[in-house]
Design a protein around this motif. Sequence first.
Motif, PDB file in Angstrom:
ATOM      1  N   LEU A 176     -85.427-116.186  17.893  1.00  0.00           N
ATOM      2  CA  LEU A 176     -85.430-115.180  18.953  1.00  0.00           C
ATOM      3  C   LEU A 176     -84.035-114.593  19.142  1.00  0.00           C
ATOM      4  O   LEU A 176     -83.871-113.366  19.229  1.00  0.00           O
ATOM      5  N   CYS A 177     -83.034-115.444  19.182  1.00  0.00           N
ATOM      6  CA  CYS A 177     -81.664-114.960  19.375  1.00  0.00           C
ATOM      7  C   CYS A 177     -81.218-114.088  18.204  1.00  0.00           C
ATOM      8  O   CYS A 177     -80.616-113.020  18.397  1.00  0.00           O
ATOM      9  N   LYS A 178     -81.501-114.529  16.987  1.00  0.00           N
ATOM     10  CA  LYS A 178     -81.105-113.754  15.803  1.00  0.00           C
ATOM     11  C   LYS A 178     -81.850-112.426  15.744  1.00  0.00           C
ATOM     12  O   LYS A 178     -81.291-111.403  15.327  1.00  0.00           O
ATOM     13  N   GLY A 179     -83.129-112.441  16.165  1.00  0.00           N
ATOM     14  CA  GLY A 179     -83.889-111.184  16.190  1.00  0.00           C
ATOM     15  C   GLY A 179     -83.312-110.202  17.182  1.00  0.00           C
ATOM     16  O   GLY A 179     -83.199-108.997  16.898  1.00  0.00           O
ATOM     17  N   LEU A 180     -82.917-110.686  18.351  1.00  0.00           N
ATOM     18  CA  LEU A 180     -82.297-109.808  19.356  1.00  0.00           C
ATOM     19  C   LEU A 180     -80.993-109.221  18.831  1.00  0.00           C
ATOM     20  O   LEU A 180     -80.669-108.057  19.089  1.00  0.00           O
ATOM     21  N   LEU A 181     -80.241-110.020  18.076  1.00  0.00           N
ATOM     22  CA  LEU A 181     -78.979-109.538  17.515  1.00  0.00           C
ATOM     23  C   LEU A 181     -79.175-108.423  16.496  1.00  0.00           C
ATOM     24  O   LEU A 181     -78.249-107.651  16.228  1.00  0.00           O
ATOM     25  N   LYS A 182     -80.357-108.331  15.901  1.00  0.00           N
ATOM     26  CA  LYS A 182     -80.620-107.329  14.870  1.00  0.00           C
ATOM     27  C   LYS A 182     -81.198-106.027  15.416  1.00  0.00           C
ATOM     28  O   LYS A 182     -81.434-105.083  14.662  1.00  0.00           O
ATOM     29  N   LEU A 183     -81.452-105.962  16.730  1.00  0.00           N
ATOM     30  CA  LEU A 183     -82.039-104.745  17.295  1.00  0.00           C
ATOM     31  C   LEU A 183     -81.029-103.610  17.256  1.00  0.00           C
ATOM     32  O   LEU A 183     -79.882-103.754  17.693  1.00  0.00           O
ATOM     33  N   MET A 184     -81.485-102.466  16.750  1.00  0.00           N
ATOM     34  CA  MET A 184     -80.629-101.284  16.618  1.00  0.00           C
ATOM     35  C   MET A 184     -81.250-100.101  17.352  1.00  0.00           C
ATOM     36  O   MET A 184     -82.471 -99.975  17.450  1.00  0.00           O
ATOM     37  N   ILE A 185     -80.399 -99.225  17.871  1.00  0.00           N
ATOM     38  CA  ILE A 185     -80.846 -97.997  18.531  1.00  0.00           C
ATOM     39  C   ILE A 185     -80.020 -96.825  18.021  1.00  0.00           C
ATOM     40  O   ILE A 185     -79.006 -97.008  17.342  1.00  0.00           O
ATOM     41  N   VAL A 186     -80.450 -95.629  18.365  1.00  0.00           N
ATOM     42  CA  VAL A 186     -79.606 -94.447  18.224  1.00  0.00           C
ATOM     43  C   VAL A 186     -79.043 -94.151  19.604  1.00  0.00           C
ATOM     44  O   VAL A 186     -79.790 -93.904  20.552  1.00  0.00           O
ATOM     45  N   ASP A 187     -77.747 -94.230  19.727  1.00  0.00           N
ATOM     46  CA  ASP A 187     -77.024 -93.988  20.985  1.00  0.00           C
ATOM     47  C   ASP A 187     -76.772 -92.484  21.081  1.00  0.00           C
ATOM     48  O   ASP A 187     -75.976 -91.925  20.325  1.00  0.00           O
ATOM     49  N   VAL A 188     -77.494 -91.825  21.988  1.00  0.00           N
ATOM     50  CA  VAL A 188     -77.412 -90.366  22.109  1.00  0.00           C
ATOM     51  C   VAL A 188     -76.761 -90.002  23.436  1.00  0.00           C
ATOM     52  O   VAL A 188     -77.337 -90.224  24.503  1.00  0.00           O
ATOM     53  N   SER A 189     -75.551 -89.454  23.361  1.00  0.00           N
ATOM     54  CA  SER A 189     -74.807 -89.065  24.555  1.00  0.00           C
ATOM     55  C   SER A 189     -74.889 -87.555  24.732  1.00  0.00           C
ATOM     56  O   SER A 189     -74.600 -86.791  23.805  1.00  0.00           O
ATOM     57  N   LEU A 190     -75.317 -87.122  25.924  1.00  0.00           N
ATOM     58  CA  LEU A 190     -75.404 -85.698  26.223  1.00  0.00           C
ATOM     59  C   LEU A 190     -74.199 -85.261  27.038  1.00  0.00           C
ATOM     60  O   LEU A 190     -73.649 -86.035  27.825  1.00  0.00           O
ATOM     61  N   SER A 191     -73.813 -84.025  26.854  1.00  0.00           N
ATOM     62  CA  SER A 191     -72.703 -83.461  27.615  1.00  0.00           C
ATOM     63  C   SER A 191     -73.257 -82.589  28.729  1.00  0.00           C
ATOM     64  O   SER A 191     -73.974 -81.619  28.474  1.00  0.00           O
ATOM     65  N   ARG A 192     -72.945 -82.956  29.955  1.00  0.00           N
ATOM     66  CA  ARG A 192     -73.407 -82.177  31.103  1.00  0.00           C
ATOM     67  C   ARG A 192     -72.824 -80.764  31.028  1.00  0.00           C
ATOM     68  O   ARG A 192     -71.639 -80.574  30.835  1.00  0.00           O
ATOM     69  N   GLY A 193     -73.685 -79.791  31.175  1.00  0.00           N
ATOM     70  CA  GLY A 193     -73.249 -78.409  31.122  1.00  0.00           C
ATOM     71  C   GLY A 193     -73.391 -77.782  29.747  1.00  0.00           C
ATOM     72  O   GLY A 193     -73.351 -76.559  29.606  1.00  0.00           O
ATOM     73  N   GLN A 194     -73.558 -78.624  28.713  1.00  0.00           N
ATOM     74  CA  GLN A 194     -73.708 -78.097  27.358  1.00  0.00           C
ATOM     75  C   GLN A 194     -75.091 -78.356  26.779  1.00  0.00           C
ATOM     76  O   GLN A 194     -75.630 -77.521  26.067  1.00  0.00           O
ATOM     77  N   ASP A 195     -75.669 -79.517  27.075  1.00  0.00           N
ATOM     78  CA  ASP A 195     -76.992 -79.866  26.550  1.00  0.00           C
ATOM     79  C   ASP A 195     -78.050 -79.672  27.629  1.00  0.00           C
ATOM     80  O   ASP A 195     -77.773 -79.823  28.820  1.00  0.00           O
ATOM     81  N   ASN A 196     -79.275 -79.348  27.201  1.00  0.00           N
ATOM     82  CA  ASN A 196     -80.402 -79.185  28.124  1.00  0.00           C
ATOM     83  C   ASN A 196     -81.214 -80.475  28.148  1.00  0.00           C
ATOM     84  O   ASN A 196     -81.996 -80.725  27.229  1.00  0.00           O
ATOM     85  N   PRO A 197     -81.036 -81.314  29.172  1.00  0.00           N
ATOM     86  CA  PRO A 197     -81.742 -82.607  29.200  1.00  0.00           C
ATOM     87  C   PRO A 197     -83.261 -82.456  29.153  1.00  0.00           C
ATOM     88  O   PRO A 197     -83.946 -83.285  28.558  1.00  0.00           O
TER      89      PRO A 197
END
Length: 700
Positions: A176-197
């Motif tokens: 379980l611990c090793k599986g949690l360590l392998k979880l990956m995401i795409v970290d998407v940061s938006l810029s306020r005023g430039q991107d349309n949420p």
Amino acid sequence: MKAVESNLLKFLQASPQFVIPIYQRTYSWTLKECQQLWDDIMHAGKDAAVNAHFIGSVVYIQEDLYQLSRQSPLLVIDGQQRLTTVSLILEALARHVEGEPVDGFSALKIRSYYLQNPLEAGDRGHKLLLTQNDRTSLLALVRQQPLPDERSIRIRDNFEFFDQMVGKLGSNLDALCKGLLKLMIVDVSLSRGQDNPQLIFESMNSTGRELSQADLIRNYVLMGLDPDHQTRLYETHWRPMETRFGQESYGTHFDRFMRDYLTIKASEIPNVKAVYEAFKGYATLKNVAEAGVDALVEDIDRYANYYCAMALGREQDKRLAEAFQDLRELRVDVAYPFLLQVYARYDEERLSRDELLSIVRLVEAYVFRRSICAIPTNSLNKTFATFTRSLQEDSYLESVQAAFQLLPSYRRFPNDDEFRREFESRDIYNFRNRSYWLRRIENDGRKERVPVDEYTIEHIMPQNNDLPAVWRSELGPDWERVHKTKLHTLGNLTLTGYNSEYSDNAFAEKRDMRGGFRESPLRLNVGLGTTARWDEDAIDRRAAELSETATRVWCSPDLRSDVLDYYRPSSKPAATASYSIEDHRNLAVGTVARDLFEQFRKEVLSLDPAVTEEFLKLYIAYKAETNFVDVIPQTSRLLLSINIPFQELNDPREMARDVTNLGRWGNGNSEVVLNSSDELPYILNLVGQAFERQMGNGSA
């Protein structure tokens, strides 16, 4: 916008805090999604060949383009469900782990790295802040405190699931611990005023649990507002709406409600899969936009209150609540667009309680009588969607009665004769709503309603195919026919609390035994105690008596003819000329086109009793509401003008062509040629689509 691949646990550890905005949906993952994520984590943890497992994206807003450059809360646009679920797993793991089986996975480190900010106080001391009941429930779990009374059902159920799954692992927590360590995401940061949420939010709805139309609408309304405005609208209107619908009903019932609301406001029934798009179209209308978002949300809240009263049992008035319960049991959802408008008049004190009750009972009677008479239901949603157009302000109830009474044949309100005839003769034991009609007849006129659910349905003449000799004698020489034709009919059915005692006993025994028909307190059994013999005549007599009662329970409108004439639509001027098949030379007897036409007309006229045929100078029209297909006879073939938008026509063979904005005979935007009888089945399917669309039986 900037997107990078990130390890989920490192991402959580480095982030100051995630806040779910109030316009986001509540936590909604079910055990199905939780089981899938658990299986994926355990598979990744056990298989050394799996280096990473991708679980989706986390999209959030910050003021600049650089990830985590400021220690301020991050507003989550997409990823709440995954973040919350992983947090539940981590809390369950922290409660079971002993020592540190894998580096970084002691109870203290799990909570300090991924669940809490140990140097902060209050809400700032937590990594993830949800909304409303979700927030208080998750915080209670992370603090190891009892859940609040107003708890989140999903948070509770899913945590209990993960707590149980971790507990089953015992001390073997490495995978379980090793599986949690392998979880990956795409970290998407938006810029306020430039991107349309809003646009990004809609496009990101591709993983996890699909967003409901309710989620999309709430986000559309609230996302673009400043925080104070968001909070005020949410707390004043949207949150009370969610509470009235309930945690489990909000997702499904709000979508249905919004479709009914838009049917009223936009005068068109939205496609069931495109309610959000229809809402955006309505919200951007000039008059709606000028009134402002506050007025729009207030109006939605008002009609949602009416919907909850009718569809979810929230009505406080006892008699109205009983009537709405009857509608729900009969499943009269198609009537809600009309009834919402009626309830609005009642709420505005332009209609009395008794007038509202009369209209609700008329709707109930209309739908029930039609179902007993086996009249197709495919026109009901359009009937109710447009019902108010003919009603009059100064005589509202009477105009409702007149509108029902004047409905054309295929939409008709069955009269007493038709209703009695069908009710007496058809199989109603296997009718979908048999407990409903038995309860309504039994409780007619009662102030103290009999709980029909405590009784069982009794066949007075038994169902047993191997009918005992005493019953064969009772029914007479024609007993087989009587048993076959009368077994499940109105006259032979009743309610009893002694079903097992009655069994297949003779009628006299059922009548005279202790607790038998002679002693029954039920109105349905009145008369059975004095009946000497149970044969076909007795069954028919009882059916006639009960069907007469039914005409009072499900009463039809009965306005005088002079009153009805006042509401009757003005007759159209008579046509200047009439035509017949003989006026179409290409349909002369013996021609190829005539043979094709006879085959075609037979099939089209059999689609529904509502279909009518009209010969015109240039073509032959087939109508329900209006023309759904027109036939233009040609020398050796038929040209069909199908009245359906070309883009909506499902035509995999691509036989039809788009004639929108082109000069043509006929009324349709889609045109197809029928060359031979071999093509008839396929082309009838195209024609059927136009008919179903007009009758409101498609997906629209």
